[in-house]
Design an enzyme around this catalytic site. Structure first.
Site, mmCIF file in Angstrom:
data_model
loop_
_atom_site.group_PDB
_atom_site.id
_atom_site.type_symbol
_atom_site.label_atom_id
_atom_site.label_comp_id
_atom_site.label_asym_id
_atom_site.label_seq_id
_atom_site.Cartn_x
_atom_site.Cartn_y
_atom_site.Cartn_z
ATOM 1 N NE ARG A 64 -3.583 2.388 2.182
ATOM 2 C CZ ARG A 64 -4.789 2.209 1.852
ATOM 3 N NH1 ARG A 64 -5.378 1.015 1.600
ATOM 4 N NH2 ARG A 64 -5.273 3.473 1.453
ATOM 5 N NE ARG A 90 -8.328 1.982 -3.991
ATOM 6 C CZ ARG A 90 -8.679 0.692 -3.985
ATOM 7 N NH1 ARG A 90 -8.679 -0.060 -2.761
ATOM 8 N NH2 ARG A 90 -9.183 0.090 -5.096
ATOM 9 C CB THR A 107 -17.314 15.833 -1.553
ATOM 10 O OG1 THR A 107 -17.161 14.615 -2.483
ATOM 11 C CG2 THR A 107 -16.662 17.052 -2.196
ATOM 12 C CG HIS A 108 -18.973 11.460 3.458
ATOM 13 N ND1 HIS A 108 -18.848 10.493 2.892
ATOM 14 C CD2 HIS A 108 -20.058 11.525 4.580
ATOM 15 C CE1 HIS A 108 -19.597 9.445 3.680
ATOM 16 N NE2 HIS A 108 -20.119 10.046 4.380
ATOM 17 C CG ASP A 140 -8.315 13.430 9.245
ATOM 18 O OD1 ASP A 140 -8.746 12.483 8.611
ATOM 19 O OD2 ASP A 140 -8.659 13.650 10.395
ATOM 20 N N GLY A 142 -7.997 9.572 8.757
ATOM 21 C CA GLY A 142 -9.193 8.739 9.049
ATOM 22 C C GLY A 142 -10.047 8.854 7.783
HETATM 23 C C1 GAR Z 1 -20.191 11.468 -4.132
HETATM 24 O O1 GAR Z 1 -21.645 11.592 -3.626
HETATM 25 C C2 GAR Z 1 -19.270 11.638 -2.956
HETATM 26 O O2 GAR Z 1 -19.712 12.484 -2.143
HETATM 27 C C3 GAR Z 1 -19.327 10.103 -2.599
HETATM 28 O O3 GAR Z 1 -19.030 9.453 -3.886
HETATM 29 C C4 GAR Z 1 -19.935 10.239 -4.705
HETATM 30 C C5 GAR Z 1 -19.231 10.319 -6.071
HETATM 31 O O4 GAR Z 1 -20.107 10.612 -7.306
HETATM 32 N N1 GAR Z 1 -18.075 9.800 -1.915
HETATM 33 C C6 GAR Z 1 -17.826 9.350 -0.804
HETATM 34 O O5 GAR Z 1 -18.920 8.375 -0.445
HETATM 35 C C7 GAR Z 1 -16.838 9.165 -0.167
HETATM 36 N N2 GAR Z 1 -16.734 8.616 1.423
HETATM 37 P P1 GAR Z 1 -19.376 11.126 -8.622
HETATM 38 O O6 GAR Z 1 -18.329 10.020 -8.788
HETATM 39 O O7 GAR Z 1 -20.755 10.936 -9.529
HETATM 40 O O8 GAR Z 1 -19.097 12.465 -8.470
#
Ligand code: GAR
Length: 187
Positions: A64, A90, A107-108, A140, A142
């Site tokens: 990794r 990742r 983003t989440h 970060d 986590g």
């Molecule tokens: C987005 O909603 C993003 O927040 C999420 O994956 C989606 C990507 O959509 N990310 C996570 O869940 C990270 N923990 P996209 O590829 O259509 O932009």
């Protein structure tokens, strides 16, 4: 301002950033778009928009830490002011985080600290919350634990599926990401 965007999937949020840059409503340069695996639509649509793309395939590395180092080298080569994780599924290593202190955005699709991880929408729906949303934060080491920059609430509607809810969250998420990037360009 130069950004490198990292994706693992379809990159619809990335497309919104590409469109905002193309229309002149967001003044920055997308220096490159990178993925952790081959064949993502996110990379395909970036290439179609004439943006440099790269893949540092997670599965091609035995260790990794070697993948981390290769990703860091590649991203650094584009000299970005910010790195944006946009559906990049990742966790990167400490060296990567240290290389971009408060310059690695993520983003989440949930209102952190609630529902972190790979299934933020599914977990919120299963819990039965009536309001969820999206978060833009600094990454970060986590899982979705970095300092929060901005959030937006999205109501859960009667009969929502994971897909229908995620689609509405993504509308808010795109706006929030673009607004956040716009604010960063003004510093
Ligand atoms: C987005 O909603 C993003 O927040 C999420 O994956 C989606 C990507 O959509 N990310 C996570 O869940 C990270 N923990 P996209 O590829 O259509 O932009």
């Amino acid at each position: 301002m130069r950004i490198v965007v990292l994706v693992s999937g379809t990159g619809s949020n990335l497309q919104a950033v590409i469109d905002a840059v193309a229309s002149g409503s967001l003044e920055l340069t997308i220096a490159a778009v990178g993925a952790d695996r081959p064949g993502t639509y996110g990379v395909e649509r970036s290439a179609a928009a004439g943006i440099d793309t790269f893949v540092v395939d997670f599965k091609a590395f035995e260790e990794r830490s070697d993948w981390d180092a290769a990703l860091l080298d590649k991203v650094r080569s584009y000299q970005p002011d910010y790195v944006v994780s946009s559906g990049f599924m990742r966790i990167v290593g400490a060296k990567f985080i240290e290389a971009f202190p408060n310059r690695y955005l993520n983003t989440h699709p949930a209102l952190l600290p609630a529902f972190p991880g790979a299934h933020g929408v599914r977990d919120a729906l299963a819990y039965g919350v009536k309001v969820t949303g999206c978060t833009v934060m600094y990454a970060d080491a986590g899982v979705d634990t970095g300092p929060i920059i901005a959030q937006r609430a999205v109501e859960v509607l009667e009969g929502d599926s994971e897909e229908s809810l995620h689609e509405r969250i993504k509308i808010a998420e795109r706006e929030l990401l673009i607004e956040t990037l716009r604010q960063l360009t003004s510093f």
